[in-house]
Each structure stands twice: as C-alpha cells, then as structure tokens.
Design a protein around this motif. Sequence first.
Motif, mmCIF file in Angstrom:
data_model
loop_
_atom_site.group_PDB
_atom_site.id
_atom_site.type_symbol
_atom_site.label_atom_id
_atom_site.label_comp_id
_atom_site.label_asym_id
_atom_site.label_seq_id
_atom_site.Cartn_x
_atom_site.Cartn_y
_atom_site.Cartn_z
ATOM 1 N N GLN A 91 10.071 5.904 23.097
ATOM 2 C CA GLN A 91 8.817 5.199 22.796
ATOM 3 C C GLN A 91 8.676 4.838 21.315
ATOM 4 O O GLN A 91 7.574 4.782 20.791
ATOM 5 C CB GLN A 91 7.611 5.999 23.325
ATOM 6 N N THR A 92 9.827 4.634 20.657
ATOM 7 C CA THR A 92 9.739 4.090 19.300
ATOM 8 C C THR A 92 9.938 2.578 19.343
ATOM 9 O O THR A 92 10.059 1.928 18.316
ATOM 10 C CB THR A 92 10.785 4.720 18.365
ATOM 11 N N SER A 93 9.996 2.037 20.534
ATOM 12 C CA SER A 93 10.070 0.597 20.726
ATOM 13 C C SER A 93 9.480 0.299 22.086
ATOM 14 O O SER A 93 9.155 1.213 22.839
ATOM 15 C CB SER A 93 11.530 0.143 20.663
ATOM 16 N N GLY A 94 9.327 -0.980 22.390
ATOM 17 C CA GLY A 94 8.834 -1.375 23.701
ATOM 18 C C GLY A 94 7.320 -1.419 23.769
ATOM 19 O O GLY A 94 6.615 -0.992 22.850
ATOM 20 N N ASN A 95 6.836 -1.948 24.878
ATOM 21 C CA ASN A 95 5.394 -2.152 25.037
ATOM 22 C C ASN A 95 4.734 -0.913 25.639
ATOM 23 O O ASN A 95 4.223 -0.920 26.757
ATOM 24 C CB ASN A 95 5.136 -3.382 25.904
ATOM 25 N N PHE A 104 20.405 -4.354 30.027
ATOM 26 C CA PHE A 104 20.533 -3.179 29.152
ATOM 27 C C PHE A 104 19.495 -3.180 28.021
ATOM 28 O O PHE A 104 19.009 -2.103 27.619
ATOM 29 C CB PHE A 104 21.950 -3.156 28.565
ATOM 30 N N LYS A 105 19.172 -4.379 27.538
ATOM 31 C CA LYS A 105 18.276 -4.467 26.361
ATOM 32 C C LYS A 105 16.974 -3.659 26.513
ATOM 33 O O LYS A 105 16.659 -2.848 25.640
ATOM 34 C CB LYS A 105 17.969 -5.938 26.054
ATOM 35 N N PRO A 106 16.208 -3.849 27.619
ATOM 36 C CA PRO A 106 14.980 -3.046 27.713
ATOM 37 C C PRO A 106 15.249 -1.542 27.761
ATOM 38 O O PRO A 106 14.437 -0.751 27.296
ATOM 39 C CB PRO A 106 14.319 -3.521 29.016
ATOM 40 N N LEU A 107 16.413 -1.165 28.293
ATOM 41 C CA LEU A 107 16.731 0.270 28.384
ATOM 42 C C LEU A 107 17.042 0.841 27.003
ATOM 43 O O LEU A 107 16.601 1.930 26.648
ATOM 44 C CB LEU A 107 17.921 0.497 29.332
#
Lengths: 93, 547
Positions: B117-121, B36-39
């Motif tokens: 897209q306010t987080s993640g690579n 769930f974390k990446p989602l």
Amino acid sequence: MAKKLKGEQFYLSANDLISGDVVYLAKNKWSRNFNDAIKIKRIDIERYEKIAVEDENKCLIVGPIFIELTEEGKIRRLRDKIRKNGLTININQ
Amino acid sequence: MYKYSEKDKKILKKRTSEFKYQVERRLNGDLTEDEFKPLRLMNGLYLQLHAYMLRVAIPYGELSYLQLKKLAEISKKFDRGYGHFTTRQNIQFNWPKLTDVPKILEELASVEMHAIQTSGNCIRNISCDHLAGINNEEVEDPRPWCEIIRQWSTFHPEFSFLPRKFKIAVTASKKDRAAIEVHDIGLRLVKKNSRIGFEVYVGGGQGRSPFIAKKIKDFLDKKDLLNYLEAILSVYNELGRRDNIYKARIKILVNELGEEKIRSMIEDKYKNFVDKKLELSENKVKEIYNFFKLPIKHSKNSIIPKVDNVEFKQWVKQNVINHKIKGYSVVMVSLKPLGKPPGDMNAIQMNKLSQLSHDYSFGEIRVTHEQNILLPHVENKRIYDLWLKLKKIGLSTPNIGLISDIICCPGMDYCALATARSIPISQKISHSFNNYSQQKNIGDLKIKISGCINACGHHHVGNIGILGLDKNGEESYQITLGGSATENASIGEIVGPSFPESELMGALNTILKTYKKNRISEDEDFLKVFNRIGINEFKKDLYDNPQ
C-alpha cells in the motif's frame, strides 16, 4: 505509445525487464549502449511499435517509448537526455 | 513501538511469497506487463526514469534501530548504497532489480517492514506528527491511533480499489506538524469537556487542484473512529469519480458537493455504522497503547553541556528540541546537508545512525514529513557527545526550519512524471545560503520544490513554493508565495510568470530582499510579512522593477 510525437526521426527505448536499466533498440537486439541505437523514421513507427509490444510480451523489456529527435538528429527532450546521460546531480554518496 | 503479532508475521510472509511467485510468472511470460503492473504497484514497485523504484512504508514515520540497520543493508546489497526519505515518511530505493525485489521484501519482513500500500488507489501509509508522544502540547499520543488506522486500512477489501489514492494524517497538537489540512483525511485529537476525541478534516490535498481540507466534525468519540472513517471512505468509494484521474481524489468530491452536503452524506452513512460495526473496545485500545509507552522511566536533572564551540551552539539552537520528560531532548538530524539531495541518506550514515539511536535514544528513530530524521529521547548530558559523532558522519547540519531545510521531490533526475528537475534547484539554494548566520538572518522559512504539478515536493504549501515546468522544452520554474502546511494552512499564490532556471536564483534573492525591507523586526518571519503586506509588493519588485 506513438501518439503526439514530434519530429521525423526517433530512437526506441525501454527499460530492461530484469535490471530496469535503460536500453535502446539496436540492430536485432536491445542495447544498454546508446551508440548502438538505431534511428527510426516516422513512416516506420508502427512497425517498431509492434516490435516493442512483442518484446515486452517476450519478457525482454518494459515501458517502451519513442525518443524524439531534432532535425539535426539530437535528442529533443531533457527527460530523454537525462535517461541517456544519467543523473544531472552529484549524489556523492 | 508496535510489534507484529504472529498473525501479522504470517500475513506478511504469505504476501511476500505471493509477490515472489508473481515476479516468477512475469519473468516466464505467464503474466503480461499489463497484468503484472498493478501487482507490482500494490507492492510498492514503480518503474521510474532510469530503473525500478521500491517505496517502503515507514508507518507513521517510526523506525527501530534494527529496521534502519536493515534499510542500510538493503541499500548496500541490492541498491546503490543510499535511500531517499519522502514527504510521507517513507523510504525509496531508486535502483533495485526486479529479480531482487522478492528478496528485499523478505529482508524487510524479517524486521517487520514491507512495501504494501505504498502505491495504488488504496489507503496509503498513515502519517503522523513526528513529535508525537514526546511533546508537551498534545492531548495524548496519536501514534496508537495511527496504528489502529493502519491495521484497519491494511488489505481492507472494500478500499483496495478506491477511485484514487488516499492519504490520512494524524496529530494531537494544536500546532500542526503533520500537515493534516492537506490530506484526504486529517485527524486531530482534541480535549472537550474533559473528554478526548477527534476533529475530522476531509478533502485536503495538493497536486493539480490544491485544496485545504474542510473540518466536517468538531468532535468524534474515539471509540467510533473506525466507524467514521468507514463512512467517509464509503461515500468516497461510491461517489468519487473514476472516469477522470484528475478529478478522482476526494478533495474534488468535497469541493463539488460542498461542505454541508458532504458532511450530511457522511453523517447519514455513519448512522448505519455507529455502535454496530467497528466500535473499538477499551481493551483493544489499551492493548495498542501499551506498545507506545515511553522508554524513559524517570526525569533527570540532566543538562546540555555548555561547550565553547560555535558550531555546537548553533546546532543545539537549531536542531535540539525540549522533550516532554525533563532532562531529555529530541535531536533533529537534518538530511539537508550542503549540496546533497534533500532526504537522501547513504548506507554508512544509516548504519551509524542506527547504532547512535541504539546508544543514545533507546533504539528509536523517527522520519519527518519534511524529510529529516530525529532521535526522540536523548539525555541532555550526552548531547555534545552525540553531536561529535553525528558530525563525523555528516549529519550535524544546523538548519532545521531554515532556508536550506528544503522539501524537495526527486524531480526529473529520477521521476517518470516530472516536467523539470528539482534537486539541482535545492542544491543551488543550499549552496547560495550555506552560512548559518546568513540563514538565521533570513529566519524561519519553508521552501518546497516540486518537479511537476503532482506536488510531491509540497510546493503549494511552501512559504516559497517552486514548481518545475516544461515550457517549450525548457525547464521553467513557477513561484508561489504564502503557502503553509501548519494549523493555519494556506495554498500559496502564484506570483507571476515563471522563470527560466538561469533566472530563478535572482528571483529568489529579489523575493528575500522584498521580505527583508518590509519586515518590522528580525523576529517577523517571511510568512508573517507576506500575510501582512500581500503579494503585490513582491510582484512589483520581481516584475516591474527587476534589479
């Protein structure tokens, strides 16, 4: 999770999965009340680590961490003190 | 302002229900936290020290009064009645419940906002000069280009899993208010031989290894912007390190390969794309430009009222900027009032400011990367009236650009990564310099505070930068001097060993004394003095002859 821990005793803390509130492992439950938290000896860490993983999978908590305690049984790190006591600033909103 | 198309709305609706379903699956155990974390991160939802934190995108810092009103409503209904504006022109809510987040996202979608897209690579929120389209120096309004980049980068399939996060900033002025040289890509619109195109900077950034970006292209035709960005990102996606998080940003790649090599690799890649792939048609550009027309139809012979009120005069001097249209001004609303966390605004203020924006500024609001707000189009004769209303809601602090206009990350009070607190330091500074004349006497000065080496508080580019560290369990603060995020961007130099919290204000006062005794005139600001005399004078006073 238990890597590089300092000291001999710890609390196990996490955030409640739904509310995100800081919780501590108490006797057979996770409690928002710090006074309910049980102290964990280094020797028992692995056992409690398993409990944390199980409870995360049971959708009770998220982000479990061990809180390091001093020899006197006080919370060692400022970060964990802030988690326990809340913001150190008056947001006065 | 850009308005969502039916397609945009459909995509957002779909994404919002998708996340709602993902939360349900997490809550009933179909998804583990690892799954769930990446989602949740892709939807801007972090887990911080005390609670979840939701970061909401404000594309290039532009908000409508209806959007601000909605943010106020969300903060009141789902959070603790306030929000925090960030150094990337976003807003963060610090206390949402996981089960409320899908509802929050639905509310946001109703006013064309989201947290994607306010987080993640991936490619994050595009940031922009906060005076875009309303100042006289720029070659053209850069906001349409921010929107074009936003559309290209949102859900870009190839660039959703980059080696690391990727930040782009755009300006169209020589004077850099968007900190383009400390972004992964910085773009500046320039005019050459009566043609307008982009200067392209690559590889800037702060964090553990700060770098000033390298200019890799002097002039890029506007129609090829996306082709060139595609080339840069492709090179980075292919060669950026994925084995070491600390070496994964493009700045490391640029630094390791060198300016020439990275330029030639990007140019080679660009040759494959140019004229073929993402060339922008004039019609498409025009269509986007139409969303950004100024709401002011005509200039006016309107002047700022001459009122015999010292506070008002100070505020006009400090917070009011000329608009490019005669008779109008840009009003800077400081979010650094005495003793409050920099960048915070409560729900009542958001609501009232939304109304003021509607009544005084054509319903437009902007967020600056220095964590302030501005009302972009206020008619001069109404400025006193507006000031009285801002004063009533605690938003009339006259300190833009002064010592108490501090950039500050949330620090250890909120952040799970922080090594020290930063907000209490900013509060101490603002209490210590709470008098306008005292601040004016010090002059223009940018203090920037980060609670850890990740540098969300931009300390590397503060004229005085303060970095909070953990030294054997105690908070300790390292000072850097001479940093700047402007067109003459520079990384600050570490002045020496760090100071415990109890000694930090003393050290800051010593630095200011050294500056004042060395300045030639009151017009010579801190950075000019530092650049003239160097760091050693400051070191001597701080460490050799401490007072």
